[in-house]
Enzyme design. Structure first.
Site, mmCIF file in Angstrom:
data_model
loop_
_atom_site.group_PDB
_atom_site.id
_atom_site.type_symbol
_atom_site.label_atom_id
_atom_site.label_comp_id
_atom_site.label_asym_id
_atom_site.label_seq_id
_atom_site.Cartn_x
_atom_site.Cartn_y
_atom_site.Cartn_z
ATOM 1 N N PHE A 162 7.472 3.942 -2.998
ATOM 2 C CA PHE A 162 8.808 3.794 -3.569
ATOM 3 C C PHE A 162 9.705 4.936 -3.101
ATOM 4 O O PHE A 162 9.222 6.052 -2.841
ATOM 5 C CB PHE A 162 8.759 3.834 -5.101
ATOM 6 C CG PHE A 162 8.007 2.685 -5.729
ATOM 7 C CD1 PHE A 162 8.688 1.605 -6.262
ATOM 8 C CD2 PHE A 162 6.626 2.699 -5.810
ATOM 9 C CE1 PHE A 162 8.003 0.552 -6.849
ATOM 10 C CE2 PHE A 162 5.922 1.652 -6.394
ATOM 11 C CZ PHE A 162 6.617 0.577 -6.920
ATOM 12 N N THR A 165 1.786 0.799 -2.999
ATOM 13 C CA THR A 165 3.214 0.591 -2.754
ATOM 14 C C THR A 165 3.926 1.937 -2.775
ATOM 15 O O THR A 165 3.711 2.746 -3.683
ATOM 16 C CB THR A 165 3.841 -0.339 -3.813
ATOM 17 O OG1 THR A 165 3.240 -1.631 -3.704
ATOM 18 C CG2 THR A 165 5.335 -0.484 -3.592
#
Length: 381
Positions: free
Chosen positions: A281, A279
């Site tokens: 960010f 992921t």
């Protein structure tokens, strides 16, 4: 008795070696600080790929000579090098942005203790010399509003995942609010199925987790026909719920960190659809940052294409003409304008450079709207 004494002696020796390793790392870090000062003064590049290749090749050879696994040694030293470059990057950013090394940093994220977002906070700000306070919020919007009103210095927002794709809520918030992207972070996601205690999977009737985590574990979950899967606010919050409800028929999809934090049992490990699951960010703040030319950077913008044939293609071609590598292109419906779209674009480059600045001006000629989200250090790895 002799076996116990031998084991205790070995453990003492291991403790001594561990202490020496930490002392060596601390001394190495002092040398990195000296290096950061010299590179700043001499305007030297922060990252030298040929030098890194030389170091890692040497480490691999020495490891084999010493009977240590080559892959393990090179992976370990690659992490040490990455940390060193992170530190030097933050050192330069502190210098150019007059950041107070003594102040308390308040950084918000969506979730609670043990969330992947919290790990991103501590990874990203770990090389800063500030005291760090990570604060969990219920929603992405709460994080953004806290940054907006000055309650937080920074917010950590997930923007895309290699399995489940883009996080649209974050894109919409970046468009609506006048915040600046000042950094990025990438965290490896390794989902586990966790329960209150060691129970058979057949006993589990209900599984909670964040919708993104559920999507990323769809293949595993499709085999659990007896379970009802329910969306929850956050992976770590789901783990906390399992603990607080004290119900052996409940489970959560969360990280091993969350399981250890809440004293839960890991029923199944690495249950994601993809082993290589990451992921990305974005770090947001009220004010933009200045990035020294020595730092590898990205720039993020939002734009709408002008209402004429080929406008988007012409706009993207401008980045190519100015040798600016496009790393992300995402479209979202334009609020209040049916069948019109906004394009979220990331490219490698610093708007402080003449080439990127000129490219931006050219882009304006092919767009109905442009919003610069920020130029920021690219994630080190």
């Amino acid at each position: 008795m002799s076996e116990k004494r031998e084991l205790s002696d070995i453990r003492k020796e291991l403790d001594r070696i561990d202490h020496n390793l930490l002392e060596a790392l601390a001394f190495r870090q002092k040398l990195i600080q000296e290096t950061a000062h010299l590179k700043r003064d001499k305007r030297a590049v922060l990252r030298d790929p040929s030098r890194e290749h030389e170091i890692l090749s040497r480490i691999g050879r020495v490891a084999q000579e010493q009977g240590v696994d080559k892959y393990f040694a090179m992976t370990l030293f690659r992490q040490i090098i990455d940390y060193s470059v992170r530190f030097q990057t933050d050192f330069l950013m502190d210098h150019h942005n007059l950041r107070d090394a003594e102040s308390l940093l308040r950084v918000g994220y969506q979730g609670t203790d043990g969330a992947y977002s919290q790990r991103a906070v501590h990874t990203h700000f770990g090389t800063r010399r500030n005291e760090l306070l990570s604060i969990g919020y219920e929603t992405f919007r709460d994080v953004v509003e806290a940054v907006d009103n000055g309650s937080l210095h920074y917010g950590m927002l997930p923007i895309e995942n290699t399995t489940a794709g883009s996080i649209n809520d974050t894109y919409d918030l970046l468009h609506k609010h006048e915040l600046h992207v000042v950094g990025e972070e990438v965290v490896r996601v390794q989902h586990c199925l966790v329960t209150l205690s060691d129970v058979p999977v057949s006993n589990i009737k209900r599984i909670y987790s964040h919708p993104q985590a559920i999507a990323q574990c769809s293949e595993y979950l499709s085999k659990l026909h007896h379970c009802k899967v329910e969306a929850y606010l956050d992976t770590a919050m789901a783990a906390k719920k399992v603990l607080e409800d004290d119900d052996l028929s409940q489970a959560a999809i969360a990280s091993r960190d969350a399981a250890e934090l809440y004293g839960l049992h890991v029923v199944s490990d690495l249950i994601g659809n993809q082993k290589e699951n990451f992921t990305r960010f974005l770090v947001v703040a009220k004010e933009p940052v200045v990035c020294d030319g020595q730092i590898k950077t990205k720039t993020s913008i939002i734009m709408s294409a002008a209402h004429r044939k080929g406008a988007l293609a012409q706009a993207l071609n401008i980045l190519h003409q100015y040798d600016l590598n496009l790393t992300k292109l995402e479209s979202r419906p334009s609020p209040g304008n049916p069948w019109e779209y906004l394009f979220y674009i990331d490219f490698e480059g610093n708007l402080a450079s003449p080439a990127a600045a000129e490219a931006l001006e050219k882009l304006r000629e092919h767009s109905g709207f442009i919003k610069v989200l920020g130029t920021y250090p690219a994630r080190i790895s």
